[in-house]
Design an enzyme around this catalytic site. Structure first.
Site, mmCIF file in Angstrom:
data_model
loop_
_atom_site.group_PDB
_atom_site.id
_atom_site.type_symbol
_atom_site.label_atom_id
_atom_site.label_comp_id
_atom_site.label_asym_id
_atom_site.label_seq_id
_atom_site.Cartn_x
_atom_site.Cartn_y
_atom_site.Cartn_z
ATOM 1 N N LYS A 20 0.781 -1.250 0.163
ATOM 2 C CA LYS A 20 -0.018 -0.018 -0.052
ATOM 3 C C LYS A 20 0.842 1.256 -0.029
ATOM 4 O O LYS A 20 2.046 1.344 0.437
ATOM 5 C CB LYS A 20 -0.811 -0.200 1.171
ATOM 6 N N TYR A 60 -12.203 -2.982 -3.181
ATOM 7 C CA TYR A 60 -12.989 -3.064 -1.854
ATOM 8 C C TYR A 60 -14.203 -2.957 -1.838
ATOM 9 O O TYR A 60 -14.860 -2.634 -1.029
ATOM 10 C CB TYR A 60 -12.360 -1.872 -1.175
ATOM 11 N N THR A 102 -5.298 -7.959 10.356
ATOM 12 C CA THR A 102 -5.635 -6.639 10.152
ATOM 13 C C THR A 102 -5.206 -5.477 10.656
ATOM 14 O O THR A 102 -4.544 -4.381 10.434
ATOM 15 C CB THR A 102 -7.282 -6.342 9.764
ATOM 16 N N ASN A 123 -1.767 -0.111 7.253
ATOM 17 C CA ASN A 123 -1.277 -1.575 7.641
ATOM 18 C C ASN A 123 -0.354 -1.999 6.433
ATOM 19 O O ASN A 123 -0.399 -3.432 6.387
ATOM 20 C CB ASN A 123 -2.346 -2.528 8.075
ATOM 21 N N HIS A 126 -1.549 -5.434 1.453
ATOM 22 C CA HIS A 126 -2.903 -6.202 1.096
ATOM 23 C C HIS A 126 -2.468 -7.743 0.558
ATOM 24 O O HIS A 126 -1.441 -7.914 0.161
ATOM 25 C CB HIS A 126 -3.787 -5.689 0.060
ATOM 26 N N GLU A 137 -8.827 -10.478 -8.038
ATOM 27 C CA GLU A 137 -8.054 -9.497 -7.849
ATOM 28 C C GLU A 137 -6.979 -9.148 -8.880
ATOM 29 O O GLU A 137 -6.471 -8.164 -9.517
ATOM 30 C CB GLU A 137 -7.507 -9.474 -6.582
HETATM 31 P P1 IDP Z 1 -7.426 -7.135 5.425
HETATM 32 O O1 IDP Z 1 -6.812 -6.082 4.791
HETATM 33 O O2 IDP Z 1 -6.641 -7.680 6.643
HETATM 34 O O3 IDP Z 1 -8.193 -8.290 4.425
HETATM 35 P P2 IDP Z 1 -10.166 -6.136 5.465
HETATM 36 O O4 IDP Z 1 -11.250 -6.335 6.509
HETATM 37 O O5 IDP Z 1 -10.671 -6.755 4.301
HETATM 38 O O6 IDP Z 1 -8.814 -6.621 5.958
HETATM 39 O O7 IDP Z 1 -10.052 -4.492 5.417
HETATM 40 C C1 IDP Z 1 -9.301 -3.995 4.027
HETATM 41 C C2 IDP Z 1 -8.597 -3.111 4.514
HETATM 42 O O8 IDP Z 1 -9.508 -1.863 5.123
HETATM 43 C C3 IDP Z 1 -7.741 -3.129 5.662
HETATM 44 O O9 IDP Z 1 -6.531 -3.869 5.418
HETATM 45 C C4 IDP Z 1 -7.337 -1.727 6.147
HETATM 46 O O10 IDP Z 1 -6.587 -1.125 5.579
HETATM 47 C C5 IDP Z 1 -8.985 -1.116 5.944
HETATM 48 N N1 IDP Z 1 -9.629 -1.269 7.341
HETATM 49 C C6 IDP Z 1 -10.312 -2.296 7.684
HETATM 50 N N2 IDP Z 1 -11.046 -2.063 9.013
HETATM 51 C C7 IDP Z 1 -10.476 -0.800 9.100
HETATM 52 C C8 IDP Z 1 -10.978 0.148 10.242
HETATM 53 O O11 IDP Z 1 -11.530 -0.242 11.250
HETATM 54 N N3 IDP Z 1 -10.586 1.328 9.993
HETATM 55 C C9 IDP Z 1 -9.833 1.916 9.163
HETATM 56 N N4 IDP Z 1 -9.308 1.165 7.929
HETATM 57 C C10 IDP Z 1 -10.047 -0.119 8.294
HETATM 58 MG MG MG Z 2 -9.565 -8.180 3.014
#
Ligand code: IDP
Ligand code: MG
Length: 160
Positions: A20, A60, A102, A123, A126, A137
């Site tokens: 990212k 997303y 996450t 984070n 992805h 994807e």
């Molecule tokens: P993942 O990346 O671990 O699969 P997902 O739940 O698919 O997690 O969420 C996608 C991305 O959305 C996360 O990696 C993070 O960047 C963002 N995200 C998820 N939950 C939150 C949140 O509660 N606050 C801010 N960003 C979030």
């Molecule tokens: Mg995800």
């Protein structure tokens, strides 16, 4: 960890991994690629790319209803990302384990997020969450001619 992925861990899969914008800005591209490379997976696609808003929203789309969705799109389009396709037996679940959960503060030390990040909204990486999404994807982020088929020299030293 995702139990539904365990059943498919013996099959050759492909997964979409993306550094990212924060990972790129923080100089973590080499470190992140290294983790998948050293593990023994095969890189089949790689590019630096400024993601348009529409693509970020499509990628997303399952999170569209979440309150953080607009900030997520802003984050992903805030600068270039590094797009990767990786192939290997069980690569989808294994990549998720290498990445960590996450929220980086809950991610185990030794994982990418556990070692290199502190907040869910930053984070660094992805990874696809299922073999189906891996295919979806990769098709979304790459054209067919950007994916290369090749045989790593180390193949016989990775699997008997
Ligand atoms: P993942 O990346 O671990 O699969 P997902 O739940 O698919 O997690 O969420 C996608 C991305 O959305 C996360 O990696 C993070 O960047 C963002 N995200 C998820 N939950 C939150 C949140 O509660 N606050 C801010 N960003 C979030
Ligand atoms: Mg995800």
């Amino acid at each position: 960890f995702l139990p539904h992925l365990v059943a498919s861990m013996e099959e050759v899969q492909e997964t979409y991994i993306m550094v990212k914008p924060d990972g790129l800005q923080r100089g973590l591209v080499g470190e992140i690629i290294s983790r998948f490379e050293k593990k023994g997976f095969k890189l089949t696609g790689l590019k630096l790319f400024q993601c348009p808003k529409q693509l970020a929203e499509e990628h997303y789309k399952d999170l569209k209803a979440k309150p953080f969705f607009p900030k997520l799109i802003e984050y992903i389009t805030s600068g270039p990302v590094v797009c990767m396709a990786w192939e290997g037996v069980g690569v989808v679940a294994s990549a998720r384990k290498l990445i960590g959960v996450t929220n980086p503060l809950q991610a185990e030390p030794g994982t990418i997020r556990g070692d290199l990040a502190v907040q869910t909204g930053r984070n660094v990486v992805h990874g696809s969450d299922s073999p189906e999404n891996g295919k979806r994807e990769i098709a979304l982020w790459f054209t067919e001619d950007e994916i290369c088929q090749w045989t790593p020299a180390q193949a016989p030293w990775l699997r008997e």
